[in-house]
Design a protein around this motif. Structure first.
Motif, PDB file in Angstrom:
ATOM      1  N   TRP A   1       0.824  -1.204   0.000  1.00  0.00           N
ATOM      2  CA  TRP A   1       0.000   0.000   0.000  1.00  0.00           C
ATOM      3  C   TRP A   1       0.860   1.257   0.000  1.00  0.00           C
ATOM      4  N   ARG A   2       2.016   1.192   0.652  1.00  0.00           N
ATOM      5  CA  ARG A   2       2.926   2.341   0.574  1.00  0.00           C
ATOM      6  C   ARG A   2       3.353   2.577  -0.873  1.00  0.00           C
ATOM      7  N   ASP A   3       3.653   1.507  -1.592  1.00  0.00           N
ATOM      8  CA  ASP A   3       4.018   1.641  -3.005  1.00  0.00           C
ATOM      9  C   ASP A   3       2.875   2.251  -3.817  1.00  0.00           C
ATOM     10  N   LEU A   4       1.642   1.799  -3.518  1.00  0.00           N
ATOM     11  CA  LEU A   4       0.502   2.337  -4.243  1.00  0.00           C
ATOM     12  C   LEU A   4       0.298   3.815  -3.941  1.00  0.00           C
ATOM     13  N   PHE A   5       0.480   4.220  -2.683  1.00  0.00           N
ATOM     14  CA  PHE A   5       0.367   5.636  -2.341  1.00  0.00           C
ATOM     15  C   PHE A   5       1.435   6.443  -3.076  1.00  0.00           C
ATOM     16  N   ASP A   6       2.650   5.921  -3.126  1.00  0.00           N
ATOM     17  CA  ASP A   6       3.698   6.619  -3.878  1.00  0.00           C
ATOM     18  C   ASP A   6       3.304   6.757  -5.339  1.00  0.00           C
ATOM     19  N   TYR A   7       2.770   5.686  -5.903  1.00  0.00           N
ATOM     20  CA  TYR A   7       2.447   5.664  -7.331  1.00  0.00           C
ATOM     21  C   TYR A   7       1.329   6.643  -7.667  1.00  0.00           C
ATOM     22  N   TYR A   8       0.250   6.612  -6.880  1.00  0.00           N
ATOM     23  CA  TYR A   8      -0.931   7.402  -7.209  1.00  0.00           C
ATOM     24  C   TYR A   8      -0.961   8.789  -6.564  1.00  0.00           C
ATOM     25  N   VAL A   9      -0.147   9.005  -5.517  1.00  0.00           N
ATOM     26  CA  VAL A   9      -0.241  10.263  -4.777  1.00  0.00           C
ATOM     27  C   VAL A   9       1.097  11.007  -4.761  1.00  0.00           C
ATOM     28  N   PHE A  10       2.089  10.434  -4.088  1.00  0.00           N
ATOM     29  CA  PHE A  10       3.305  11.194  -3.815  1.00  0.00           C
ATOM     30  C   PHE A  10       4.218  11.318  -5.026  1.00  0.00           C
ATOM     31  N   ASP A  11       4.259  10.298  -5.890  1.00  0.00           N
ATOM     32  CA  ASP A  11       5.088  10.359  -7.087  1.00  0.00           C
ATOM     33  C   ASP A  11       4.256  10.526  -8.357  1.00  0.00           C
TER      34      ASP A  11
ATOM     35  N   ASP B   1       2.677  11.586 -11.624  1.00  0.00           N
ATOM     36  CA  ASP B   1       3.073  12.473 -12.721  1.00  0.00           C
ATOM     37  C   ASP B   1       2.425  11.977 -14.000  1.00  0.00           C
ATOM     38  N   ASP B   2       2.820  12.535 -15.125  1.00  0.00           N
ATOM     39  CA  ASP B   2       2.195  12.156 -16.394  1.00  0.00           C
ATOM     40  C   ASP B   2       2.382  10.678 -16.710  1.00  0.00           C
ATOM     41  N   ASP B   3       3.512  10.109 -16.297  1.00  0.00           N
ATOM     42  CA  ASP B   3       3.755   8.699 -16.593  1.00  0.00           C
ATOM     43  C   ASP B   3       2.757   7.780 -15.905  1.00  0.00           C
ATOM     44  N   THR B   4       2.180   8.229 -14.793  1.00  0.00           N
ATOM     45  CA  THR B   4       1.236   7.393 -14.058  1.00  0.00           C
ATOM     46  C   THR B   4       0.031   7.043 -14.911  1.00  0.00           C
ATOM     47  N   VAL B   5      -0.386   7.958 -15.773  1.00  0.00           N
ATOM     48  CA  VAL B   5      -1.628   7.763 -16.535  1.00  0.00           C
ATOM     49  C   VAL B   5      -1.397   7.785 -18.041  1.00  0.00           C
ATOM     50  N   ALA B   6      -0.154   7.767 -18.459  1.00  0.00           N
ATOM     51  CA  ALA B   6       0.126   7.899 -19.891  1.00  0.00           C
ATOM     52  C   ALA B   6      -0.508   6.788 -20.718  1.00  0.00           C
ATOM     53  N   HIS B   7      -0.717   5.620 -20.150  1.00  0.00           N
ATOM     54  CA  HIS B   7      -1.244   4.466 -20.887  1.00  0.00           C
ATOM     55  C   HIS B   7      -2.769   4.465 -20.960  1.00  0.00           C
ATOM     56  N   ILE B   8      -3.432   5.440 -20.296  1.00  0.00           N
ATOM     57  CA  ILE B   8      -4.889   5.518 -20.267  1.00  0.00           C
ATOM     58  C   ILE B   8      -5.328   6.666 -21.180  1.00  0.00           C
ATOM     59  N   PRO B   9      -6.314   6.446 -22.062  1.00  0.00           N
ATOM     60  CA  PRO B   9      -6.783   7.549 -22.907  1.00  0.00           C
ATOM     61  C   PRO B   9      -7.157   8.757 -22.060  1.00  0.00           C
ATOM     62  N   ALA B  10      -6.853   9.924 -22.548  1.00  0.00           N
ATOM     63  CA  ALA B  10      -7.037  11.143 -21.757  1.00  0.00           C
ATOM     64  C   ALA B  10      -8.472  11.327 -21.297  1.00  0.00           C
ATOM     65  N   ASP B  11      -9.447  10.953 -22.143  1.00  0.00           N
ATOM     66  CA  ASP B  11     -10.847  11.163 -21.776  1.00  0.00           C
ATOM     67  C   ASP B  11     -11.391  10.049 -20.892  1.00  0.00           C
ATOM     68  N   ALA B  12     -10.536   9.102 -20.485  1.00  0.00           N
ATOM     69  CA  ALA B  12     -10.998   7.990 -19.653  1.00  0.00           C
ATOM     70  C   ALA B  12     -10.270   7.933 -18.307  1.00  0.00           C
ATOM     71  N   ARG B  13      -9.545   8.973 -17.956  1.00  0.00           N
ATOM     72  CA  ARG B  13      -8.727   8.919 -16.732  1.00  0.00           C
ATOM     73  C   ARG B  13      -9.509   9.230 -15.462  1.00  0.00           C
ATOM     74  N   SER B  14     -10.680   9.791 -15.597  1.00  0.00           N
ATOM     75  CA  SER B  14     -11.557  10.054 -14.442  1.00  0.00           C
ATOM     76  C   SER B  14     -10.780  10.762 -13.334  1.00  0.00           C
ATOM     77  N   VAL B  15     -10.819  10.226 -12.104  1.00  0.00           N
ATOM     78  CA  VAL B  15     -10.165  10.914 -10.977  1.00  0.00           C
ATOM     79  C   VAL B  15      -8.645  10.763 -11.015  1.00  0.00           C
ATOM     80  N   LEU B  16      -8.112  10.003 -11.963  1.00  0.00           N
ATOM     81  CA  LEU B  16      -6.663   9.939 -12.122  1.00  0.00           C
ATOM     82  C   LEU B  16      -6.132  11.141 -12.904  1.00  0.00           C
ATOM     83  N   ALA B  17      -7.031  11.882 -13.528  1.00  0.00           N
ATOM     84  CA  ALA B  17      -6.638  13.134 -14.165  1.00  0.00           C
ATOM     85  C   ALA B  17      -6.579  14.228 -13.101  1.00  0.00           C
TER      86      ALA B  17
END
Length: 343
Positions: free
Chosen positions: A295-305, A307-323
């Motif tokens: 869970w610490r890794d997930l927090f780093d991935y989605y919160v603390f770290d 950046d654009d690379d986190t969501v680059a693989h998801i279409p821009a109009d489908a990122r929802s709250v990850l945008a």
């Protein structure tokens, strides 16, 4: 209350002082500040300050002329507390709260003023707009495009344990003197924080008695003091406390009034980090160690770290709250959390 003399503070660095010529100059200082600073005389021309320079009673009379005829919440301690509004030996509050009209509260202050057996009487964080008419308009600081919450703090000599607040803060001493002892955010481990859910005023506070520190019980407090900054402010002076900096506050005179302004440096529709921390205690802290690491890794991935690379693989109009969040997306996320927590 006899004023205590925390002699160990004599070696603590002084909070830096800056000169401010006008609202634009204050705005520049606030935008560029990464550490606290003092502005002497910032509010010296306030009518409230002038009344307080004449006497505490004149300050109270001035405030009463603006007070609405509604109950105020007041904290009343015990004479033996020395003005320290804190815990008792059983970790309950060593003061009681009551509701009363402001003239009655001020009469009690007048009756006990100067008596050695006077209990501390404290009105904390009273909304200037909701509880007064015209007081803010006659006594305020121009903070430009900020939308601050303006509050007034009034009472007899008190000591408020070191705590921090999420918003940035401009604290203006209108009546009496106040001593502020500040610590950078990262010093929280050396302040020996108490409970997060049983607190004197909603925030975890330092368990160290600044007038009689027990260095055997709290040895890391010496390290905190190595990073501390202190200032004593008189009527008309102001102090900027950056967001999340720890501050211990003492009202030193028989009657003290502080007006402060809190403002968020992020959008008001975003969530409160303290709520996220509390939920993490509920949901994550007691998991097995290997799951907590994940869970610490997930927090780093989605919160603390994040950046654009986190969501680059998801279409821009489908990122929802990850945008990047918008007010609408934040509202959807809040509604989702409420549904999950109510299950």
């Amino acid at each position: 209350m006899a004023e205590a003399d925390p002699r160990f503070l004599s070696a603590v660095a002084a909070i830096r002082e800056v000169d401010v010529a006008d609202a634009a100059g204050l705005d520049t200082q606030l935008r560029e500040a990464r550490e606290p600073f003092v502005v002497r005389g910032l509010i010296a021309d306030w009518p409230l300050v002038r009344a307080g320079r004449r006497s505490g009673r004149e300050a109270r009379d001035y405030i009463l002329r603006h007070a609405r005829d509604i109950p105020f919440t007041v904290s009343v301690g015990t004479p033996e507390s020395g003005g320290r509004l804190f815990y008792d030996d059983a970790m309950a509050m060593n003061f009681r709260t009551a509701r009363a009209k402001l003239p009655d509260i001020f009469n009690r202050i007048t009756e006990t003023e100067g008596r050695p057996d006077a209990p501390p009487i404290y009105l904390a964080s009273i909304d200037l707009h909701g509880f007064f008419r015209g007081l803010h308009e006659a006594n305020h600081v121009d903070l430009g495009d900020r939308a601050p919450l303006a509050s007034i703090w009034m009472g007899t000599p008190t000591r408020i344990a070191a705590h921090n607040d999420m918003p940035a803060n401009l604290a203006c001493v209108a009546v009496g003197r106040r001593r502020f002892t500040l610590f950078p955010r990262e010093q929280f481990r050396n302040l020996y924080l108490g409970p997060v859910d049983n607190t004197p005023a909603g925030r975890a506070v330092s368990m160290v008695d600044f007038h009689a520190p027990d260095f055997e019980r709290h040895p890391r407090f010496r390290e905190a003091l190595a990073h501390a900054q202190v200032a004593e402010l008189g009527p008309g002076d102001a102090l900027h406390i950056p967001a999340m900096w720890w501050h211990h506050v003492e009202g030193l005179d028989s009657f003290n009034v502080l007006v402060n302004y809190w403002w968020r440096e992020t959008a008001s529709w975003l969530g409160t980090p303290q709520d996220a921390l509390s939920h993490a205690m509920l949901a994550i802290r007691d998991l097995p160690a290997d799951q907590k690491r994940h869970w610490r890794d997930l927090f780093d991935y989605y919160v603390f770290d994040y950046d654009d690379d986190t969501v680059a693989h998801i279409p821009a109009d489908a990122r929802s709250v990850l945008a990047p969040l918008t007010p609408d997306a934040a509202a959807r996320l809040r509604a989702y959390l409420l549904r999950q927590l109510s299950r």
